[in-house]
Design a protein around this motif. Sequence first.
Motif, PDB file in Angstrom:
ATOM      1  N   TRP A 452       5.694   1.228  16.092  1.00  0.00           N
ATOM      2  CA  TRP A 452       6.824   0.523  15.472  1.00  0.00           C
ATOM      3  C   TRP A 452       6.388  -0.250  14.239  1.00  0.00           C
ATOM      4  O   TRP A 452       7.189  -0.478  13.318  1.00  0.00           O
ATOM      5  N   ASN A 453       5.107  -0.656  14.165  1.00  0.00           N
ATOM      6  CA  ASN A 453       4.637  -1.500  13.072  1.00  0.00           C
ATOM      7  C   ASN A 453       3.701  -0.767  12.129  1.00  0.00           C
ATOM      8  O   ASN A 453       2.863  -1.389  11.473  1.00  0.00           O
ATOM      9  N   VAL A 454       3.811   0.555  12.046  1.00  0.00           N
ATOM     10  CA  VAL A 454       2.840   1.327  11.282  1.00  0.00           C
ATOM     11  C   VAL A 454       2.816   0.906   9.811  1.00  0.00           C
ATOM     12  O   VAL A 454       1.739   0.708   9.221  1.00  0.00           O
ATOM     13  N   LYS A 455       3.975   0.736   9.194  1.00  0.00           N
ATOM     14  CA  LYS A 455       4.001   0.373   7.780  1.00  0.00           C
ATOM     15  C   LYS A 455       3.577  -1.079   7.564  1.00  0.00           C
ATOM     16  O   LYS A 455       2.878  -1.401   6.593  1.00  0.00           O
ATOM     17  N   LYS A 456       3.989  -1.941   8.459  1.00  0.00           N
ATOM     18  CA  LYS A 456       3.613  -3.345   8.350  1.00  0.00           C
ATOM     19  C   LYS A 456       2.106  -3.519   8.528  1.00  0.00           C
ATOM     20  O   LYS A 456       1.463  -4.290   7.806  1.00  0.00           O
ATOM     21  N   ALA A 457       1.526  -2.775   9.489  1.00  0.00           N
ATOM     22  CA  ALA A 457       0.103  -2.915   9.774  1.00  0.00           C
ATOM     23  C   ALA A 457      -0.770  -2.355   8.667  1.00  0.00           C
ATOM     24  O   ALA A 457      -1.867  -2.869   8.405  1.00  0.00           O
ATOM     25  N   PHE A 458      -0.290  -1.298   7.988  1.00  0.00           N
ATOM     26  CA  PHE A 458      -1.119  -0.631   6.987  1.00  0.00           C
ATOM     27  C   PHE A 458      -0.752  -0.989   5.546  1.00  0.00           C
ATOM     28  O   PHE A 458      -1.341  -0.437   4.623  1.00  0.00           O
ATOM     29  N   GLN A 459       0.226  -1.887   5.350  1.00  0.00           N
ATOM     30  CA  GLN A 459       0.583  -2.265   3.991  1.00  0.00           C
ATOM     31  C   GLN A 459      -0.579  -2.931   3.251  1.00  0.00           C
ATOM     32  O   GLN A 459      -0.876  -2.583   2.099  1.00  0.00           O
ATOM     33  N   PRO A 460      -1.286  -3.909   3.873  1.00  0.00           N
ATOM     34  CA  PRO A 460      -2.463  -4.476   3.182  1.00  0.00           C
ATOM     35  C   PRO A 460      -3.540  -3.425   2.917  1.00  0.00           C
ATOM     36  O   PRO A 460      -4.179  -3.442   1.855  1.00  0.00           O
ATOM     37  N   LEU A 461      -3.731  -2.521   3.866  1.00  0.00           N
ATOM     38  CA  LEU A 461      -4.727  -1.473   3.678  1.00  0.00           C
ATOM     39  C   LEU A 461      -4.357  -0.570   2.505  1.00  0.00           C
ATOM     40  O   LEU A 461      -5.233  -0.120   1.759  1.00  0.00           O
ATOM     41  N   GLN A 462      -3.063  -0.306   2.333  1.00  0.00           N
ATOM     42  CA  GLN A 462      -2.626   0.524   1.218  1.00  0.00           C
ATOM     43  C   GLN A 462      -2.969  -0.134  -0.117  1.00  0.00           C
ATOM     44  O   GLN A 462      -3.389   0.538  -1.067  1.00  0.00           O
ATOM     45  N   CYS A 463      -2.819  -1.450  -0.192  1.00  0.00           N
ATOM     46  CA  CYS A 463      -3.164  -2.160  -1.428  1.00  0.00           C
ATOM     47  C   CYS A 463      -4.645  -1.988  -1.746  1.00  0.00           C
ATOM     48  O   CYS A 463      -5.014  -1.720  -2.903  1.00  0.00           O
ATOM     49  N   VAL A 464      -5.497  -2.120  -0.728  1.00  0.00           N
ATOM     50  CA  VAL A 464      -6.930  -1.981  -0.944  1.00  0.00           C
ATOM     51  C   VAL A 464      -7.287  -0.533  -1.257  1.00  0.00           C
ATOM     52  O   VAL A 464      -8.109  -0.250  -2.137  1.00  0.00           O
ATOM     53  N   GLU A 465      -6.643   0.401  -0.563  1.00  0.00           N
ATOM     54  CA  GLU A 465      -6.925   1.828  -0.780  1.00  0.00           C
ATOM     55  C   GLU A 465      -6.556   2.254  -2.194  1.00  0.00           C
ATOM     56  O   GLU A 465      -7.324   2.948  -2.871  1.00  0.00           O
ATOM     57  N   GLN A 466      -5.412   1.824  -2.679  1.00  0.00           N
ATOM     58  CA  GLN A 466      -5.003   2.182  -4.028  1.00  0.00           C
ATOM     59  C   GLN A 466      -5.871   1.478  -5.068  1.00  0.00           C
ATOM     60  O   GLN A 466      -6.188   2.047  -6.115  1.00  0.00           O
ATOM     61  N   GLY A 467      -6.284   0.245  -4.762  1.00  0.00           N
ATOM     62  CA  GLY A 467      -7.206  -0.439  -5.662  1.00  0.00           C
ATOM     63  C   GLY A 467      -8.553   0.256  -5.729  1.00  0.00           C
ATOM     64  O   GLY A 467      -9.169   0.356  -6.795  1.00  0.00           O
ATOM     65  N   SER A 468      -9.000   0.776  -4.584  1.00  0.00           N
ATOM     66  CA  SER A 468     -10.255   1.524  -4.557  1.00  0.00           C
ATOM     67  C   SER A 468     -10.132   2.819  -5.341  1.00  0.00           C
ATOM     68  O   SER A 468     -11.067   3.228  -6.041  1.00  0.00           O
ATOM     69  N   LEU A 469      -8.983   3.490  -5.227  1.00  0.00           N
ATOM     70  CA  LEU A 469      -8.750   4.718  -5.984  1.00  0.00           C
ATOM     71  C   LEU A 469      -8.820   4.442  -7.490  1.00  0.00           C
ATOM     72  O   LEU A 469      -9.486   5.171  -8.245  1.00  0.00           O
ATOM     73  N   LEU A 470      -8.133   3.387  -7.946  1.00  0.00           N
ATOM     74  CA  LEU A 470      -8.166   3.036  -9.359  1.00  0.00           C
ATOM     75  C   LEU A 470      -9.578   2.676  -9.810  1.00  0.00           C
ATOM     76  O   LEU A 470     -10.028   3.079 -10.893  1.00  0.00           O
ATOM     77  N   ALA A 471     -10.294   1.922  -8.957  1.00  0.00           N
ATOM     78  CA  ALA A 471     -11.645   1.502  -9.309  1.00  0.00           C
ATOM     79  C   ALA A 471     -12.586   2.695  -9.415  1.00  0.00           C
ATOM     80  O   ALA A 471     -13.451   2.750 -10.303  1.00  0.00           O
ATOM     81  N   THR A 472     -12.425   3.668  -8.519  1.00  0.00           N
ATOM     82  CA  THR A 472     -13.295   4.842  -8.528  1.00  0.00           C
ATOM     83  C   THR A 472     -13.080   5.681  -9.788  1.00  0.00           C
ATOM     84  O   THR A 472     -14.028   6.116 -10.446  1.00  0.00           O
ATOM     85  N   ILE A 473     -11.801   5.923 -10.137  1.00  0.00           N
ATOM     86  CA  ILE A 473     -11.514   6.717 -11.342  1.00  0.00           C
ATOM     87  C   ILE A 473     -11.911   5.942 -12.594  1.00  0.00           C
ATOM     88  O   ILE A 473     -12.460   6.510 -13.553  1.00  0.00           O
TER      89      ILE A 473
END
Length: 622
Positions: A452-473
Amino acid sequence: MRAEIAMKRIEAIPSFSKSRKKLNGLFRLLTCRDLWYRAYEKIAPNAGAMTPGADGETFDGFSPDWVEGIITKVLTGTYEPTPVRRVYIPKANGKLRALGIPTVADRLVQEVVRSILEKVYEPVFSQRSHGFRPGRSCHTALKHIKDVWTGVKWLVEVDIKGFFDNIDHDTMMNLLAKKVDDKRFLRLIHTFLTAGYLEDWQFHDSYSGTPQGGVISPLLANVYLHELDWFMYRWAKDHDRGDERAQNLAYNRIHNKVGRRRRKLEQIRETATADELKTLEEDIASLSKLQRSMPSMDPMDPLYRRYRYIRYADDFLIGVIGCKEDAMKVMAAVRDFVRTLKLEVAEEKSGVVHASKGTIFLGYEIGTYTPKRSKWIAGRTGLVHKRAPANIVYLAVPPEKARKFCISKRYGDLDTLKGAHRADLQDSSEVEIAAQYNAEFRGLAQYYALAWNVKKAFQPLQCVEQGSLLATIAHKHRSSRKTVKEQMMAPDGEWYATSYGHGTEAKRMQVWRLKHLERPNPYSASLDRAPKHNLAWGRTDLVDRLLAKECANCGTTERPVEVHHVRKLADHKKKADFVLFIRTARTRKRIPLCRDCHHDLHAGRLQDFRARMKQEVESRVQ
């Protein structure tokens, strides 16, 4: 045995198995060549097809003559499995799990045996078993808990100590003999159990267990724990009590008070003063609120009891609608029964927990809650105020899952939401980098899509994941994250990686985000089926070409034909035209070639063949 007769007998196995008859003549079915080619078609596309066993061989060079040699050895009783090569892979808790890698010949024989055993056991396996079965998965097990376990008060966790390593061979063979009356077939299975393993090139005997990594091991594990499934079925049948719970006397008393006051209100409405009416209405409202806070049925009714059970491989969970003593009783009974299977319960990982506190099963947090709010629903006479049921099961993402995943993938700091670049991806293209991040994050989110909380639980992780993607490129191009983000951001607000493709029709890879997540259907007809790709040769076409002994390069039918397997796409980065064919096929390419052409391909002397493959793919794409 003729192929048509053999296949008819194989298709008839489930009906015989459901009739509780012991099956014989299974060993003779091994003469059916179609079984062997179907087995090859099932295991050859897997990534492990090019992983060598103890003999160093892979599926590259597969041919009908090679299959005939294995069949002859099996039928004459001279076939001996090779000890598996043992390697260790990391577990989620940081420990290592032993994994056995059989030789390609053993994988093929095991798959043939497994396909026959599946016909025998699949019709009789319990509906509460979900591991390594067609049409079932972790999601089907979790969905069953969510739909059926409402009302559970206690959860019984039982962990079997080193299950795969401690399966008793004699017990295993005795269980198989209950359904299979064929000594030669059983003897063949026994040879796989006792083949031993190689660790650091030292041979070790196998006195118990089935090697994790063996093709046949998951099915044998289900056969072994099928006894536990039936034990729990019989336990629930013998110990379930009552058709429904008794009425809650306290609830009924409040309900009757509310009824009497409402009738009195109607009687005195014309004659009573405003203060008297207000006092009576407030009294009714107060009692109604108290009534809604109480269960209408007795939750501790000693005459009502239910047991729930679910299993995925060696992980199983028991739910109890009853008192704690009932939960402790079933746990003790399971512990004793497991010992009859010559297994032990890991006491430190087992116990009884109240359902409201929750537990972890298949990576999900599972527990119960009782909604405080009620809702209005349409009834026969209008809107009716109805409360939600008590002890509703919920599925949630465990609190530490996002943090552990972030650390394991080296995304960055979850506390500060700052992503870090990944040096291991610096040599990859932008599209490959984006594809890697997409595969990791989408795979995690899709597995927990039932929570039930999949998006709420992974929203902070998505921010870090996308930041890591930008940093890598950005690190790859010696640029800034801001510049990379501006290049990737489309006018519609979506993120895209750099264009890729050939010719004028270039495409852009979309960066996957949580808003793209869709709730899965665990019972979909396509569950656990590999996707079909139109650009690759069909399986039937490959086998037909192989059996016709037709070389895909020179077209000769005079020389022995083998199957060429591509090891890794990365091995062909410098061979652009050949890579085009491989990548658009989407699966590990298997190409029937005569022995001479096969050798020339490995030596890099088939330029004309690569050109034809490129033309073939381009024509299919168009």
